[in-house]
Each structure stands twice: as structure tokens, then as C-alpha cells.
Design a protein around this motif. Structure first.
Motif, PDB file in Angstrom:
ATOM      1  N   LEU A  12       0.798  -1.238   0.000  1.00  0.00           N
ATOM      2  CA  LEU A  12       0.000   0.000   0.000  1.00  0.00           C
ATOM      3  C   LEU A  12       0.826   1.281   0.000  1.00  0.00           C
ATOM      4  O   LEU A  12       0.429   2.264  -0.625  1.00  0.00           O
ATOM      5  CB  LEU A  12      -0.993   0.002   1.162  1.00  0.00           C
ATOM      6  N   LEU A  39      -8.626   0.395   3.657  1.00  0.00           N
ATOM      7  CA  LEU A  39      -7.657   1.023   4.550  1.00  0.00           C
ATOM      8  C   LEU A  39      -8.381   2.101   5.343  1.00  0.00           C
ATOM      9  O   LEU A  39      -9.000   2.989   4.751  1.00  0.00           O
ATOM     10  CB  LEU A  39      -6.511   1.633   3.738  1.00  0.00           C
ATOM     11  N   THR A  55      -1.934   1.885   9.722  1.00  0.00           N
ATOM     12  CA  THR A  55      -2.670   2.794   8.848  1.00  0.00           C
ATOM     13  C   THR A  55      -1.865   3.215   7.623  1.00  0.00           C
ATOM     14  O   THR A  55      -2.359   3.979   6.809  1.00  0.00           O
ATOM     15  CB  THR A  55      -3.113   4.045   9.629  1.00  0.00           C
ATOM     16  N   ILE A  56      -0.636   2.745   7.494  1.00  0.00           N
ATOM     17  CA  ILE A  56       0.129   3.032   6.280  1.00  0.00           C
ATOM     18  C   ILE A  56       0.197   1.799   5.376  1.00  0.00           C
ATOM     19  O   ILE A  56      -0.110   1.859   4.202  1.00  0.00           O
ATOM     20  CB  ILE A  56       1.549   3.536   6.619  1.00  0.00           C
ATOM     21  N   ALA A  57       0.567   0.678   5.951  1.00  0.00           N
ATOM     22  CA  ALA A  57       0.789  -0.522   5.126  1.00  0.00           C
ATOM     23  C   ALA A  57      -0.425  -1.433   5.063  1.00  0.00           C
ATOM     24  O   ALA A  57      -0.447  -2.381   4.287  1.00  0.00           O
ATOM     25  CB  ALA A  57       1.992  -1.293   5.652  1.00  0.00           C
ATOM     26  N   GLY A  58      -1.464  -1.162   5.883  1.00  0.00           N
ATOM     27  CA  GLY A  58      -2.624  -2.050   5.895  1.00  0.00           C
ATOM     28  C   GLY A  58      -2.331  -3.309   6.697  1.00  0.00           C
ATOM     29  O   GLY A  58      -1.500  -3.290   7.611  1.00  0.00           O
ATOM     30  N   ALA A  59      -2.992  -4.392   6.333  1.00  0.00           N
ATOM     31  CA  ALA A  59      -2.868  -5.636   7.092  1.00  0.00           C
ATOM     32  C   ALA A  59      -1.527  -6.307   6.842  1.00  0.00           C
ATOM     33  O   ALA A  59      -0.967  -6.198   5.765  1.00  0.00           O
ATOM     34  CB  ALA A  59      -3.985  -6.585   6.701  1.00  0.00           C
TER      35      ALA A  59
END
Lengths: 273, 273
Positions: free
Chosen positions: A61, A224, B55-59
């Protein structure tokens, strides 16, 4: 043609750049993904190749965020089947190896192979090709790299174990990115979009219903949370379709149901080999 | 109580373990996430704390895979707001710092702060707390760590810059995991599930319609292609609901529409602070 990649010569990014653009390219090596967009914006690179998704970790992401933030566009994609080799200085065999250094994802992808060699120490490094380069430059006997076949040639090493990846069908998906210029490939049949929705039961359902009614097939979805707006979610979605017109008509309908819609790229789908 | 964490004392995982279980715990420090499940399975640890999303890379999908592979269950969650500090040996100020070493994600989360200090070199390291520990042990003047407040105390360092994260509302989501024992918290109102669907237009739509009809609210969705089965996708979904009965009834309906359904955990939602 100047192509920016993450990593150095002999990296998987280099392999993909070569497969797409041929050998007659000037390679701009970047230490981090975040060094790539400024090169495009400042016209130092014509295009860039960037890993965006793999079959273990899913989407990367932060790379979508870079494309969005620097107003770039995805103009193509490439699926690279994962083939990992163990490379070392010539004349050695697996019994000589005490340490394997590679990127955490490459180590992860070969986990089952290493189970048979518990005496070998695994060390995480940032760049698969850099390890290969250092083995040659510093004449590091006893150390092996997990890297691509082109790294073998470039750094004059020997393959001491071939195809060591656990899952033989694994792949990494790369995208080709460039500054936004309004040009899209003729007959594009895939698009990457990002939209925001309120966190309400059924808000995503509406969008998927529009996709279905217009025969758009979703090949990826990821939500997200948006930290600044606790009641909104961002969605990263890839869709596949038959004709550009079909996509454009559908997306106009979607636009009325979302808080924000960004088209990150329209391109030809590169089906898995 | 023996709690396995990724990282060492003073890490963000340690902070979360302390916030949940108090100070009276025995901490089992793991180098990698993949070292955690065997400790649970072999009863060397009672529970473990594992980062699962940010909250930047997701899961962090590989961690979902570990939970699944080792037949573990998620028995709770914890949202840790991100507060990054710059730590260094006492008596120094920001002007003395030549190098900052930290985890790539921590560096990424403080990107804007560093723009004002282009002379400081950023180095990626695996463990935020380990850098703090080494600064003290090796008396490294001129080097700073990005780490938690508890690392300041544990390694006797000084905070030379406070709250340096770019986004003040950022957080990391952690899950508490244990071996599957059939026990679920009373009045659980959140669940993490994984299911497989054929890659057909509308197959996901059916599932979301069932969720909507039964008032289940989705707080996360992520698709992952299944490499061994090119026409199937796996979906990782979190849902929030009012009562266990509502969830159980809904999930029975979902079961008839998917190729495989796994419940990775049923637990109490820990709302963001």
C-alpha cells in the motif's frame, strides 16, 4: 530510455525492466521506493518499475500512496513468476555455506527449503542483488545470496541450489509508472482505482452492485481506514473489463456513490504466464 | 503469565503487552513473527501479542497466515496510537545527531519530521528497541533511535524530540493470540474470518448482501489471490456486530456461499482511544 527501479543491477526490478523495455535502457538505481517518484516528476526518469503486490504479503500500500501523492499513473503491469536461486562464489557447494543473506520476503518464500539446513544462519538484508554484489566484491566465502538468474551473470557467481522457492506458482506483480499525461494505452482492459466510502453497512455493496451490473470483474480489493476521518474508509480496487467504454460508463455511475474517486491507472492486463 | 512478543523489552509489542496484561508478566522475546506460533503450540507461552495492521501498510497478511497455519485463535485486539520519540544518550541535542536508525515503518511514519534535517542519515534496522539498547550498551554518541517512551526508561536514554510522527492520529492494531481452545470471550462483538470464493463477477456481492441483511458491519476487507488455484481468491474480513447470536446465524448463511470458511477469532472490539 531511462528507467528508475528500486534496487541495483541484478535485482528482480532490473529483471522486469529488461523483460519489458529490453536491454537498451539506462537504469536509475534507487535505494528506496520513495526515491522513485521525484525522478519521474523532475524528468530524470522516463518511466519506473515498482513492485506492487505479491502472493504472500498482498498489496504494498505505501507504493499506492506514492503514486497518488506524486500524481503519477500506472501505465502497465507485469507478473514475474518467482524463481529463487542460491548464489555463492564459484567452487563452493551447499555444505560450505554458513550464512544466507537476503530480503525478508525472499527468505520467507524459501522457508521450507531452509528447514533441511538448520545449521545455516539466515540474515535479513534490504536488497537481494546487493548481497550478491558484495559476495563478489568482498570475496565472501561461506555466504550465499538468494537472487535472480541475471544476478548470477552480472556478479559472476555460481548457482549452488536452483528453484528453492517453496511455492512454485508464486509471483510478484510489478507496475510501470510514469507522470500523468492523459495518455492511456489503446484498448486498455484493466484499471486501478481508489475511492472513499462512509463506514456504513452496505455502502460497499452498492459499488459492487454497479460493477456487477456492468460486467466489471474485480481482481483485487483492499480497505484502509482513514485516520483523519474515523468514519471513512479508502478502498483500493483493480477491475478488469472488455472495453474502455464499458469502464468509463461504469465509473461515472460509481462517482455518484463515493466520497472521492481517483483513477490510478488504465492499462492492458498482463495475464499470468 | 508468559507472553510472547516480537522484538525485545522496550518495543511497541512490549508496551502493548504491558497495557493489556500489566507488569507482572514474563516476556518471551522473539526475533521474528514466525518464532511466535511454535512457542504457543509447545505451551512455552500462554499468549502472544502480534501487530496485524497499521494505517500506512494495511494488514500484515503473513501474520494472518501464521495464525491460520498453526491453528491459533485471535482472542482480543488492541489499538496502539503511534507516539514516536527520538532517543539518544543523555546530554545531546538534535544538532549532535548524525544518524537515525529504526524500523522502516517507523522511519516512514516520521518522514515529514526528517525533511527539516537533511543532514541526518536514515538507516533501516529491524527492531526499534534494539537500536535504543545498542546506543546505551555501545555508548553511541551521534546516533538516535525512534522508539517508545518505555524504551527511554529501560535503556536510560533521553528524549531529544517528542511526538515526531507525521500523522498524529496514526495507530497500529495488535491482536492477542493463543492456541485454539474453543473458549471465546462472553459477549464478543467482533470476528476475523477468512473465506475463499470463485473469481466470478458478483460472488463477493452475495456475501456482502448477507452481511447487510443481518446488520454485520465490515471493518476490514482484503483479497489475496490463491496461487495454487488461479480462479479462486481468499478474503480476509473483520466484522462488527451486536450479539454473538447475530454473528453465528449470519455465518451459517455465509458458509453455503463460499468454498471454505475459517473463523480466525471471535473477540471484544477494542475501539480506538
Amino acid at each position: 530510455m531511462k528507467i528508475a527501479i528500486q534496487g541495483i543491477k541484478g535485482s528482480y526490478h532490473h529483471e522486469v525492466a529488461g523483460n519489458i523495455f529490453g536491454d537498451n535502457i539506462e537504469l536509475l538505481e534507487c535505494d528506496n521506493f520513495s526515491e522513485i517518484p521525484p525522478l519521474l516528476v523532475n524528468k530524470k526518469a522516463d518511466k519506473a518499475v515498482m513492485a506492487i503486490e505479491n502472493t504472500i504479503a498482498g498489496a504494498i500500500l505505501p507504493n499506492y500512496a506514492l503514486i497518488d501523492e506524486y500524481k503519477l499513473q500506472i501505465c502497465g503491469e507485469y507478473y514475474l513468476p518467482i524463481h529463487h536461486q542460491l548464489l555463492a562464489l564459484k567452487g563452493q557447494s551447499l555444505d560450505d555455506i554458513k550464512e544466507i543473506r537476503s530480503h525478508p520476503m525472499a527468505l520467507e518464500q524459501c522457508r521450507k527449503f531452509f528447514r533441511d539446513y538448520p545449521q545455516i544462519k539466515l540474515i535479513e538484508e534490504k536488497d537481494t542483488a546487493k548481497v550478491a554484489k558484495e559476495i563478489q566484491e568482498k570475496q565472501q566465502f561461506g555466504i550465499a545470496a538468494i537472487a535472480s538468474k541475471i544476478a548470477t551473470k552480472i556478479y559472476d557467481l555460481e548457482i549452488i541450489a536452483d528453484e528453492i522457492q517453496t511455492n512454485k506458482a508464486n509471483y510478484t506483480r510489478f507496475v510501470i509508472i510514469a507522470v500523468k499525461n492523459g495518455n492511456t494505452p489503446e484498448n486498455y482492459n484493466k484499471a486501478s482505482i481508489k475511492f472513499r466510502l462512509n463506514h456504513e453497512t452496505g455502502s460497499l455493496l452498492e459499488i459492487l452492485q454497479i460493477f456487477k451490473d456492468n460486467d466489471l470483474n474485480m481482481s483485487k480489493i483492499q480497505s484502509l481506514p482513514i485516520v483523519e476521518k474515523p468514519w471513512e474508509y479508502a478502498f483500493f480496487v483493480d477491475v478488469i473489463f472488455d472495453s474502455p467504454k464499458q469502464f468509463e460508463n461504469t465509473i461515472e455511475k460509481v462517482r455518484n456513490h463515493v466520497n472521492e474517486l481517483k483513477i490510478l491507472g488504465k492499462y492492458r492486463s498482463n495475464k499470468l504466464i
